[in-house]
Scaffold this motif. Structure first.
Motif, PDB file in Angstrom:
ATOM      1  N   ILE A  83      -7.285   3.293   0.993  1.00 17.49           N
ATOM      2  CA  ILE A  83      -8.399   2.351   1.118  1.00 17.49           C
ATOM      3  C   ILE A  83      -8.460   1.426  -0.092  1.00 17.49           C
ATOM      4  O   ILE A  83      -8.581   0.203   0.043  1.00 17.49           O
ATOM      5  CB  ILE A  83      -9.718   3.116   1.296  1.00 17.49           C
ATOM      6  CG1 ILE A  83      -9.737   3.835   2.645  1.00 17.49           C
ATOM      7  CG2 ILE A  83     -10.913   2.172   1.184  1.00 17.49           C
ATOM      8  CD1 ILE A  83     -10.929   4.750   2.840  1.00 17.49           C
ATOM      9  N   TYR A  84      -8.384   1.997  -1.305  1.00 14.00           N
ATOM     10  CA  TYR A  84      -8.475   1.183  -2.516  1.00 14.00           C
ATOM     11  C   TYR A  84      -7.305   0.214  -2.633  1.00 14.00           C
ATOM     12  O   TYR A  84      -7.463  -0.920  -3.109  1.00 14.00           O
ATOM     13  CB  TYR A  84      -8.523   2.080  -3.757  1.00 14.00           C
ATOM     14  CG  TYR A  84      -9.794   2.873  -3.890  1.00 14.00           C
ATOM     15  CD1 TYR A  84     -11.000   2.405  -3.355  1.00 14.00           C
ATOM     16  CD2 TYR A  84      -9.820   4.097  -4.550  1.00 14.00           C
ATOM     17  CE1 TYR A  84     -12.167   3.127  -3.472  1.00 14.00           C
ATOM     18  CE2 TYR A  84     -10.998   4.837  -4.674  1.00 14.00           C
ATOM     19  CZ  TYR A  84     -12.164   4.336  -4.127  1.00 14.00           C
ATOM     20  OH  TYR A  84     -13.326   5.058  -4.231  1.00 14.00           O
ATOM     21  N   THR A  85      -6.117   0.656  -2.223  1.00 12.15           N
ATOM     22  CA  THR A  85      -4.927  -0.178  -2.375  1.00 12.15           C
ATOM     23  C   THR A  85      -4.847  -1.234  -1.278  1.00 12.15           C
ATOM     24  O   THR A  85      -4.444  -2.374  -1.533  1.00 12.15           O
ATOM     25  CB  THR A  85      -3.657   0.694  -2.353  1.00 12.15           C
ATOM     26  OG1 THR A  85      -3.781   1.737  -3.323  1.00 12.15           O
ATOM     27  CG2 THR A  85      -2.419  -0.126  -2.669  1.00 12.15           C
TER      28      THR A  85
ATOM     29  N   TRP B  40      -6.679   3.394 -15.904  1.00 14.94           N
ATOM     30  CA  TRP B  40      -7.551   3.238 -14.742  1.00 14.94           C
ATOM     31  C   TRP B  40      -8.885   2.591 -15.117  1.00 14.94           C
ATOM     32  O   TRP B  40      -9.504   1.913 -14.298  1.00 14.94           O
ATOM     33  CB  TRP B  40      -7.779   4.599 -14.100  1.00 14.94           C
ATOM     34  CG  TRP B  40      -8.563   4.547 -12.831  1.00 14.94           C
ATOM     35  CD1 TRP B  40      -8.186   3.964 -11.651  1.00 14.94           C
ATOM     36  CD2 TRP B  40      -9.868   5.102 -12.610  1.00 14.94           C
ATOM     37  NE1 TRP B  40      -9.167   4.129 -10.718  1.00 14.94           N
ATOM     38  CE2 TRP B  40     -10.211   4.825 -11.265  1.00 14.94           C
ATOM     39  CE3 TRP B  40     -10.764   5.824 -13.403  1.00 14.94           C
ATOM     40  CZ2 TRP B  40     -11.420   5.231 -10.712  1.00 14.94           C
ATOM     41  CZ3 TRP B  40     -11.964   6.225 -12.848  1.00 14.94           C
ATOM     42  CH2 TRP B  40     -12.277   5.931 -11.524  1.00 14.94           C
TER      43      TRP B  40
ATOM     44  N   THR C  59       0.825  -1.210   0.000  1.00 14.38           N
ATOM     45  CA  THR C  59       0.000   0.000   0.000  1.00 14.38           C
ATOM     46  C   THR C  59       0.857   1.257   0.000  1.00 14.38           C
ATOM     47  O   THR C  59       0.660   2.158  -0.824  1.00 14.38           O
ATOM     48  CB  THR C  59      -0.931   0.006   1.227  1.00 14.38           C
ATOM     49  OG1 THR C  59      -1.743  -1.174   1.206  1.00 14.38           O
ATOM     50  CG2 THR C  59      -1.821   1.238   1.224  1.00 14.38           C
TER      51      THR C  59
ATOM     52  N   GLY D  76      -2.991   3.228 -10.658  1.00 15.40           N
ATOM     53  CA  GLY D  76      -3.395   4.313  -9.775  1.00 15.40           C
ATOM     54  C   GLY D  76      -2.983   5.706 -10.198  1.00 15.40           C
ATOM     55  O   GLY D  76      -3.562   6.687  -9.719  1.00 15.40           O
TER      56      GLY D  76
ATOM     57  N   ASN E  49       0.344  -1.934  -9.887  1.00 15.94           N
ATOM     58  CA  ASN E  49      -0.660  -1.117  -9.200  1.00 15.94           C
ATOM     59  C   ASN E  49      -0.388   0.376  -9.372  1.00 15.94           C
ATOM     60  O   ASN E  49      -1.329   1.181  -9.420  1.00 15.94           O
ATOM     61  CB  ASN E  49      -0.700  -1.473  -7.717  1.00 15.94           C
ATOM     62  CG  ASN E  49      -1.928  -0.934  -7.023  1.00 15.94           C
ATOM     63  OD1 ASN E  49      -3.055  -1.302  -7.347  1.00 15.94           O
ATOM     64  ND2 ASN E  49      -1.732  -0.030  -6.078  1.00 15.94           N
TER      65      ASN E  49
ATOM     66  N   LYS F  20      -7.121  -2.855   0.265  1.00  7.19           N
ATOM     67  CA  LYS F  20      -8.033  -3.993   0.107  1.00  7.19           C
ATOM     68  C   LYS F  20      -7.866  -4.681  -1.250  1.00  7.19           C
ATOM     69  O   LYS F  20      -8.762  -5.399  -1.696  1.00  7.19           O
ATOM     70  CB  LYS F  20      -9.485  -3.522   0.272  1.00  7.19           C
ATOM     71  CG  LYS F  20      -9.967  -2.540  -0.794  1.00  7.19           C
ATOM     72  CD  LYS F  20     -11.389  -2.095  -0.521  1.00  7.19           C
ATOM     73  CE  LYS F  20     -11.910  -1.157  -1.595  1.00  7.19           C
ATOM     74  NZ  LYS F  20     -12.024  -1.812  -2.892  1.00  7.19           N
ATOM     75  N   VAL F  21      -6.738  -4.502  -1.890  1.00  8.39           N
ATOM     76  CA  VAL F  21      -6.512  -5.083  -3.210  1.00  8.39           C
ATOM     77  C   VAL F  21      -6.642  -6.602  -3.151  1.00  8.39           C
ATOM     78  O   VAL F  21      -6.244  -7.244  -2.174  1.00  8.39           O
ATOM     79  CB  VAL F  21      -5.121  -4.678  -3.738  1.00  8.39           C
ATOM     80  CG1 VAL F  21      -4.014  -5.301  -2.910  1.00  8.39           C
ATOM     81  CG2 VAL F  21      -4.968  -5.065  -5.196  1.00  8.39           C
TER      82      VAL F  21
ATOM     83  N   PHE G  14      -5.853   7.898 -11.544  1.00  8.60           N
ATOM     84  CA  PHE G  14      -6.791   8.251 -10.474  1.00  8.60           C
ATOM     85  C   PHE G  14      -6.274   9.435  -9.675  1.00  8.60           C
ATOM     86  O   PHE G  14      -7.011  10.390  -9.394  1.00  8.60           O
ATOM     87  CB  PHE G  14      -7.000   7.037  -9.577  1.00  8.60           C
ATOM     88  CG  PHE G  14      -7.867   7.311  -8.374  1.00  8.60           C
ATOM     89  CD1 PHE G  14      -9.244   7.398  -8.509  1.00  8.60           C
ATOM     90  CD2 PHE G  14      -7.305   7.474  -7.125  1.00  8.60           C
ATOM     91  CE1 PHE G  14     -10.046   7.642  -7.402  1.00  8.60           C
ATOM     92  CE2 PHE G  14      -8.094   7.722  -6.014  1.00  8.60           C
ATOM     93  CZ  PHE G  14      -9.472   7.806  -6.154  1.00  8.60           C
TER      94      PHE G  14
ATOM     95  N   LEU H  80      -8.279   7.919   0.042  1.00 10.11           N
ATOM     96  CA  LEU H  80      -8.956   7.035  -0.902  1.00 10.11           C
ATOM     97  C   LEU H  80      -7.970   6.049  -1.534  1.00 10.11           C
ATOM     98  O   LEU H  80      -8.297   4.871  -1.719  1.00 10.11           O
ATOM     99  CB  LEU H  80      -9.639   7.860  -1.991  1.00 10.11           C
ATOM    100  CG  LEU H  80     -10.860   8.678  -1.559  1.00 10.11           C
ATOM    101  CD1 LEU H  80     -11.359   9.535  -2.701  1.00 10.11           C
ATOM    102  CD2 LEU H  80     -11.973   7.765  -1.058  1.00 10.11           C
ATOM    103  N   GLY H  81      -6.778   6.541  -1.840  1.00 13.27           N
ATOM    104  CA  GLY H  81      -5.755   5.658  -2.391  1.00 13.27           C
ATOM    105  C   GLY H  81      -5.366   4.565  -1.410  1.00 13.27           C
ATOM    106  O   GLY H  81      -5.171   3.406  -1.796  1.00 13.27           O
TER     107      GLY H  81
END
Length: 299
Positions: A230-232, A118, A82, A175, A171, A234-235, A178, A227-228
């Motif tokens: 959180i999204y990363t 993305w 992350t 990203g 990743n 839970k990859v 985004f 946000l980055g």
């Protein structure tokens, strides 16, 4: 009429508009989360899944998990993945946002083309990078061998030291657009009059960047980073397609380990417990972000 106005006033009408979204979240988000938390305190596997009464074991699942070497590897792996991804995504995305924020020919079309990275499904991107990092015919090896940086193909996804970097690079590619688009949106909200006043006062580019751009992008930067994260954090699909958590758990994440426990070993309670640990970490990060936002509003 007065009674009707009181019931159907602006505030009450607002609640009616919010109600469908609230019911949707309770049904499709709230219930699964609560059910998953309950499942983490039970002993449910493939043999006891259909039992009407599930055995309650308290925190036994969590005690066993934190004694598990795989979980103790998955947590730092997830943090490394992350943080490593976010740093490069943010830096490159920020630089591209500043560049494409300038008025020059084809700036908007090229910026739109960069969003393709993305918009492509993550599984497609994962397969693409898996082939790129492949030992036989992989473009990464071919490129490095033509530059004489390596003398023979490298098994990037087979060695523990290189597999993590391979999925981080993949990743990062996903990203960057985004980060770029969110920061570009923040840049568009900065009034041009401020820069004109700074030019009159003789401010340099560095002074305008550090004393105007960065302070006025503070909220956008916070949103991008949270946000980055959180999204990363839970990859799942990217890692599972490229490495499946290997080699030797070198790229095992909380999400992939939860999946394996639940759908490979069919230990649903332990899989739910790992998912709850993932949820708790992200919940704390979200609370921290909300606190920052609240402090900014008060100031």
């Amino acid at each position: 009429m007065k009674h009707r106005t009181k019931i159907f006033g602006n505030e009450s009408v607002g609640y009616f508009f919010v109600l469908p979204a609230l019911l949707f979240m309770l049904a499709f988000i709230g219930y699964p989360i609560i059910n998953n938390i309950i499942l983490g305190f039970q002993n449910v596997d493939v043999m006891t899944f259909n039992n009407e009464v599930k055995e309650f074991v308290g925190i036994q699942n969590y005690i066993e998990l934190f004694r598990d070497d795989i979980l103790r590897a998955a947590i730092p792996n997830t943090l490394i993945f992350t943080v490593g991804s976010i740093i490069f995504q943010f830096v490159v995305g920020f630089a591209l946002a500043l560049f494409f924020n300038q008025n020059f020919t084809f700036s908007k079309p090229v910026r739109g083309l960069l969003m393709v990275a993305w918009m492509i499904p993550v599984t497609v991107t994962a397969l693409m990078f898996k082939f790129m990092f492949g030992a036989n015919g992989g473009i990464i090896n071919e490129f490095l061998m033509n530059l004489h940086i390596i003398s023979k193909p490298v098994e990037w996804l087979v060695y523990s030291g290189t597999a993590m970097w391979a999925i981080i690079i993949a990743n990062i590619w996903i990203g960057i657009p985004f980060n770029m688009i969110l920061i570009t949106t923040g840049l568009s909200t900065i009034p041009g009059d401020i820069y004109e006043s700074a030019n009159i006062d003789g401010a340099s580019r560095f002074e305008k960047f550090f004393f105007i751009t960065l302070p006025m992008l503070k909220e956008s930067i916070q949103a991008v980073l949270v946000l980055g994260f959180i999204y990363t954090f839970k990859v799942f699909d990217l890692v599972y397609v490229m490495t499946q958590g290997g080699p030797v758990n070198a790229t095992e994440m909380l999400s992939t380990y939860s999946y394996k426990l639940s759908f490979t070993e069919f230990n649903f309670s332990k899989g739910a417990s790992v998912a709850n640990i993932l949820f708790l970490i992200l919940f704390v990060v979200s609370l921290f972000y909300l606190r920052l936002v609240r402090e900014e509003e008060v100031m």
